[in-house]
Design a protein around this motif. Structure first.
Motif, short mmCIF file in Angstrom:
data_model
loop_
_atom_site.label_atom_id
_atom_site.label_comp_id
_atom_site.label_asym_id
_atom_site.label_seq_id
_atom_site.Cartn_x
_atom_site.Cartn_y
_atom_site.Cartn_z
N ALA A 98 47.90 23.58 34.67
CA ALA A 98 48.82 24.31 33.63
C ALA A 98 49.16 25.68 34.27
CB ALA A 98 48.43 24.67 32.50
N VAL A 99 50.50 26.02 34.56
CA VAL A 99 50.87 27.20 34.93
C VAL A 99 51.85 28.12 33.96
CG1 VAL A 99 52.43 28.68 36.82
CG2 VAL A 99 50.93 26.30 37.31
N PRO A 100 51.17 28.65 33.01
CA PRO A 100 51.99 29.40 32.22
C PRO A 100 52.96 30.36 32.66
CG PRO A 100 49.73 29.71 31.72
CD PRO A 100 49.79 29.15 33.31
N GLY A 101 54.29 30.30 32.56
CA GLY A 101 55.62 30.98 33.12
C GLY A 101 56.53 31.45 31.92
N GLN A 102 56.83 32.67 31.97
CA GLN A 102 58.02 33.42 31.12
C GLN A 102 59.15 33.09 31.57
OE1 GLN A 102 57.98 37.63 31.18
NE2 GLN A 102 58.58 37.55 29.11
N ARG A 103 60.16 32.56 30.82
CA ARG A 103 61.40 32.24 31.24
C ARG A 103 62.28 33.35 30.79
NH1 ARG A 103 62.44 26.24 29.84
NH2 ARG A 103 61.27 26.86 28.13
N ALA B 293 44.44 27.78 40.21
CA ALA B 293 44.74 28.42 41.61
C ALA B 293 45.76 27.58 42.54
CB ALA B 293 43.41 28.84 42.47
N GLU B 294 45.33 26.54 42.62
CA GLU B 294 46.20 25.55 43.44
C GLU B 294 47.62 25.45 42.67
OE1 GLU B 294 45.98 24.69 46.45
OE2 GLU B 294 44.05 25.63 46.17
N ALA B 295 47.45 25.00 41.27
CA ALA B 295 48.82 25.01 40.73
C ALA B 295 49.55 26.00 40.74
CB ALA B 295 48.35 24.56 39.20
N VAL B 296 49.27 27.26 40.40
CA VAL B 296 49.99 28.39 40.47
C VAL B 296 50.72 28.84 41.77
CG1 VAL B 296 48.47 30.41 40.97
CG2 VAL B 296 50.12 30.59 39.37
N ILE B 297 49.76 28.47 42.98
CA ILE B 297 50.22 28.50 44.23
C ILE B 297 51.65 27.74 44.56
CG2 ILE B 297 49.72 28.01 46.66
CD1 ILE B 297 46.99 29.31 46.03
N HIS B 298 51.41 26.33 44.09
CA HIS B 298 52.41 25.56 44.21
C HIS B 298 53.73 25.80 43.51
CE1 HIS B 298 50.67 22.37 46.59
NE2 HIS B 298 49.56 22.31 45.78
N LYS B 299 53.49 26.41 42.29
CA LYS B 299 54.73 26.70 41.44
C LYS B 299 55.42 27.99 42.10
CE LYS B 299 55.90 25.16 37.97
NZ LYS B 299 56.90 24.12 37.96
N ALA B 300 54.32 28.81 42.59
CA ALA B 300 55.05 30.00 43.32
C ALA B 300 55.95 29.84 44.47
CB ALA B 300 53.74 31.06 43.78
#
Lengths: 241, 241
Positions: B219-224, B119-126
């Motif tokens: 870990a924030v899995p992201g599609q490039r 949660a926290e990691a994906v929020i930061h990345k977003a």
């Protein structure tokens, strides 16, 4: 038979639609009929409502931003209507969400107004009228999903499913069943909803309490095809369906 | 900046999309990367997954009806992956809901996988990536809304809103915030969801418990964009976004 739940109106529909606006119009409507009202006209426009009420000698009820507009006989508060006699009278009720939702319902053969307050009665009527699908359609708030109507749909869905375990679930039916099971009491769901927050900010907590009462009324307001759209944006309901 | 929540994918989108499938793929994905995985390919087809895994010497992970298909290295169980080392390996994960949801996401500039677990990691990345909108998009279950993802969206929305109170709420954002506030703990929401019921019927309660843990992974899995759609229906994720 299908049991469909939509968290906001997503027509077209094909059979019975139970429209849900638990805070507050679909709680108010059965109360008004319990208190003797003959016909209820729903209308989104203050101007049209004033014109019709004057012309037909109807009562003017309703809200703008949760409160009664100037010159209206009454607001839209179940806590008030529950102690008022409307015998022999008809009324125009102005509200923001419900008439807009009605205008988005296409293809329905029968349109009923449902809430916790007339839960058992609306379930019986829906079963009586439906041949292929009962769609529980939440009005939501300003075009978005809200917890009060979603919970109410869950309660009605659970009662329908208990009465006929073969109902095929469609749309958000399963989610609202989970939602319903997760709340210890209806008031909590209404309390935490966006509309609930808003009404509480206006000091209307009592309306939330009354709207959380279950199956207090046998009145099922229904719109009949033949009398729909007497005027644009003016929807007539009675309990004679 | 807008904060949009959709209870099922309803593209088109325009900026950052955080796709949520908390039970279980979006909980599994960060765990796999925590455990050393290099690349994760998501795929809806057993046949394609088998072919790619064989050709590239990738691990085969996944589920059909909640359980690992024949010949697969592992299922899709966070309870299992949390104790397994994947250093230096890549994997193809077959799942029903997530790849289908990805195929319905159009127009997004960045696609991230989010759950309670990261949660926290994906929020930061977003926040880092977004210029106009963060859309939290629930995968749902078989095309319908479900409580597990809706609750998770509510949790992420609450954290985003706390970090930036000026976020404009869109879609079901307000409802999921109410939902989140109404549940005393995340496990209860997952437990009562349709997917939760289903996993419990398979004896996978531990997966629900692990999926309810909050912010365990960075870990924030992201599609490039540049590596998307190397093959039809094969979506590549890593944590280098």
């Amino acid at each position: 038979m299908r049991l469909r739940v939509d968290l906001i109106p997503k027509g077209p529909y094909s059979d019975v639609v139970v429209l849900i606006d638990v805070l507050r119009s679909c709680t108010v409507a059965p109360i008004l009929f319990e208190q003797g009202l003959e016909k209820l006209y729903l209308c989104p426009s203050l101007r049209l409502a004033r014109a019709v009420a004057k012309e037909q000698d109807y009562l003017l009820l309703g809200e703008r931003g949760g409160l009664p507009p100037e010159g209206f006989n009454y607001g839209n508060s179940p806590a008030f209507f529950i102690n008022t006699d409307f015998s022999g009278q008809s009324a125009v009720l102005v509200s923001e969400n419900l008439p807009k939702a009605i205008s988005n319902i296409t293809g329905a053969k029968h349109l009923l107004l449902g809430s916790l307050y007339n839960a058992e009665a609306v379930i019986h009527k829906a079963f009586e009228l439906a041949s292929e699908e009962i769609a529980l359609v939440c009005c939501g708030m300003l075009g978005s999903e809200d917890l009060d109507d979603s919970f109410t749909a869950g309660y009605l869905a659970a009662r329908l499913k208990r009465a006929d375990n073969k109902l095929e679930l469609r749309g958000a039916a399963a989610m609202t069943l989970s939602l319903f099971r997760a709340f210890p009491n209806p008031l909590e769901a209404l309390w935490h909803s966006r509309t609930g927050h808003y009404l509480r900010s206006l000091g209307l907590e009592e309306d939330l309490a009354i709207s959380s009462y279950i199956s207090q009324s046998e009145a099922v307001p229904g719109q009949r095809e033949t009398i729909a759209h007497e005027r644009a944006n003016l929807y007539c309901f009675d309990t004679k369906l």
